[in-house]
Design a protein around this motif. Structure first.
Motif, short mmCIF file in Angstrom:
data_model
loop_
_atom_site.label_atom_id
_atom_site.label_comp_id
_atom_site.label_asym_id
_atom_site.label_seq_id
_atom_site.Cartn_x
_atom_site.Cartn_y
_atom_site.Cartn_z
N HIS A 1 43.40 41.10 43.59
CA HIS A 1 42.02 41.59 43.71
C HIS A 1 41.26 41.40 42.40
O HIS A 1 40.06 41.08 42.41
CB HIS A 1 42.02 43.07 44.13
CG HIS A 1 42.37 43.29 45.57
ND1 HIS A 1 41.78 42.60 46.61
CD2 HIS A 1 43.27 44.13 46.14
CE1 HIS A 1 42.29 43.01 47.77
NE2 HIS A 1 43.20 43.94 47.51
N GLY B 1 39.99 38.07 42.09
CA GLY B 1 38.95 37.83 43.08
C GLY B 1 39.32 36.94 44.25
O GLY B 1 38.43 36.35 44.88
N ILE C 1 49.14 43.19 44.11
CA ILE C 1 47.95 43.26 44.96
C ILE C 1 46.72 43.55 44.10
O ILE C 1 45.66 42.94 44.29
CB ILE C 1 48.13 44.31 46.06
CG1 ILE C 1 49.22 43.84 47.03
CG2 ILE C 1 46.82 44.56 46.81
CD1 ILE C 1 49.62 44.87 48.07
N LYS C 2 46.88 44.44 43.15
CA LYS C 2 45.77 44.72 42.22
C LYS C 2 45.41 43.47 41.43
O LYS C 2 44.22 43.21 41.18
CB LYS C 2 46.16 45.86 41.27
CG LYS C 2 46.27 47.22 41.93
CD LYS C 2 46.67 48.29 40.90
CE LYS C 2 46.80 49.65 41.55
NZ LYS C 2 47.25 50.70 40.58
N ARG D 1 39.63 35.29 47.54
CA ARG D 1 38.89 35.49 48.79
C ARG D 1 39.61 34.88 49.99
O ARG D 1 39.48 35.38 51.11
CB ARG D 1 37.49 34.87 48.69
CG ARG D 1 36.53 35.61 47.78
CD ARG D 1 35.17 34.94 47.78
NE ARG D 1 34.19 35.71 47.04
CZ ARG D 1 32.94 35.31 46.82
NH1 ARG D 1 32.54 34.13 47.29
NH2 ARG D 1 32.10 36.06 46.14
N LEU E 1 45.67 42.11 53.04
CA LEU E 1 44.94 42.40 51.81
C LEU E 1 43.47 42.60 52.16
O LEU E 1 42.87 41.75 52.83
CB LEU E 1 45.09 41.25 50.81
CG LEU E 1 46.52 40.90 50.39
CD1 LEU E 1 46.53 39.64 49.54
CD2 LEU E 1 47.16 42.05 49.63
N SER E 2 42.89 43.67 51.69
CA SER E 2 41.50 43.95 52.00
C SER E 2 40.59 42.91 51.37
O SER E 2 40.83 42.46 50.24
CB SER E 2 41.12 45.35 51.51
OG SER E 2 41.27 45.46 50.11
N ALA E 3 39.58 42.51 52.11
CA ALA E 3 38.56 41.57 51.65
C ALA E 3 39.12 40.18 51.36
O ALA E 3 38.49 39.38 50.66
CB ALA E 3 37.84 42.11 50.41
N VAL E 4 40.31 39.89 51.90
CA VAL E 4 40.91 38.57 51.72
C VAL E 4 41.18 37.97 53.10
O VAL E 4 41.80 38.61 53.95
CB VAL E 4 42.22 38.64 50.92
CG1 VAL E 4 42.87 37.25 50.83
CG2 VAL E 4 41.98 39.20 49.52
#
Length: 280
Positions: A66, A69, A62-63, A71, A90-93
């Motif tokens: 991120h 990047g 996951i890191k 999206r 996933l945050s921001a995805v």
């Protein structure tokens, strides 16, 4: 008939390894950058990624997603596959599901896990040799023009990239989408086939085979030697699979430009926009 231009193919294992995104819980995740496209421009690195399913993402994975990047994730699987192997939030995805196999196609073997379904296995004989399962599947996907249009429209959206698309093994559905995008960018058919066949180096087939066989432990209606042939055919990327889709597309629409505009419904302006977005 020429698709794109002839360029430098992948000629070594080390060159192919540079494409790989190291992941602990996901296999066959790789970057589609660096290929030569229209007018000698290169596909941008860090914009397009293809992979197998993401249900076993580790914290480190996951890191990693991120860090590069991501999206947008475009999930090409059907609902039952997603229920069985869901992608973690996933945050921001943005994770969007666009199933690629036609709903009216009838029982199909989409990937090795389907071999645990008695109803699907009952239809194996109608396709003949095991490799015809994937020939049939690839030909059927070419007809999913609404889904293909939705995928391209999603990719064309502002702020949709970096863009990751996947199915279960990251082989046939994912392979077709990779091929269509790269052809729209002017990448040669030879290079596209080389990229498709990289799955044979990077897909964790042992893991898939183990999962598949665990769903078939109570089934004894298919002889072991036949099941081995079927499993091998389903898990391998073979040139005849992707060619089955591309040949049918060219037979019906003459060239990739006509297929993109007449079948999928992209405008010439949108194709240019895609090239400007993804080519350096």
């Amino acid at each position: 008939m020429t698709i794109g231009r002839k360029d430098t193919l992948i000629t070594s294992r080390s060159a192919a390894q540079q494409r790989m995104v190291p992941m602990q819980g996901v296999s066959n995740c790789r970057d589609l950058g660096g290929y030569t496209g229209k007018d000698g421009r290169l596909v941008k690195w860090g914009m397009l990624y293809r992979s197998a399913e993401l249900s076993e993402l580790s914290e480190q994975d996951i890191k990693q997603l991120h860090a590069i990047g991501i999206r947008t994730i475009c999930d090409l699987r059907d609902r039952d596959e997603i229920s069985a192997m869901p992608t973690p939030a996933l945050s921001a995805v943005t994770n969007i599901n666009i199933p690629l196999i036609p709903a009216d196609n009838g029982p199909v073997v989409r990937q090795a896990y389907d071999l645990g379904d008695t109803n699907k296995r009952a239809h194996l004989d109608r396709f003949g040799p095991p490799d015809q399962l994937l020939v049939h599947l690839n030909q059927a996907m070419i007809q999913s023009t609404q889904a293909l249009q939705a995928i391209f429209k999603l990719l064309l959206q502002d702020h949709s990239t970096p863009f990751l698309f996947h199915c279960t093994a990251g082989k046939d559905r994912t392979g077709l989408i990779a091929a269509l995008i790269l052809m729209a960018l002017g990448v040669s058919k030879e290079t596209i086939m080389q990229d498709y066949l990289l799955t044979n180096q990077y897909l964790d087939t042992a893991k898939i085979a183990a999962k598949s066989r665990s769903t078939m432990q109570a089934q004894a209606d298919v002889p072991e030697e036949i099941m081995q042939d079927i499993m091998k055919a389903v898990m391998e990327a073979r040139p005849e699979y992707l060619n089955a889709a591309l040949d049918q597309m060219l037979e019906q629409y003459e060239d990739i430009e006509h297929y993109l505009t007449q079948a999928i419904g992209l405008s010439a302006e949108e194709i240019v926009k895609l090239q400007n977005k993804l080519l350096s």
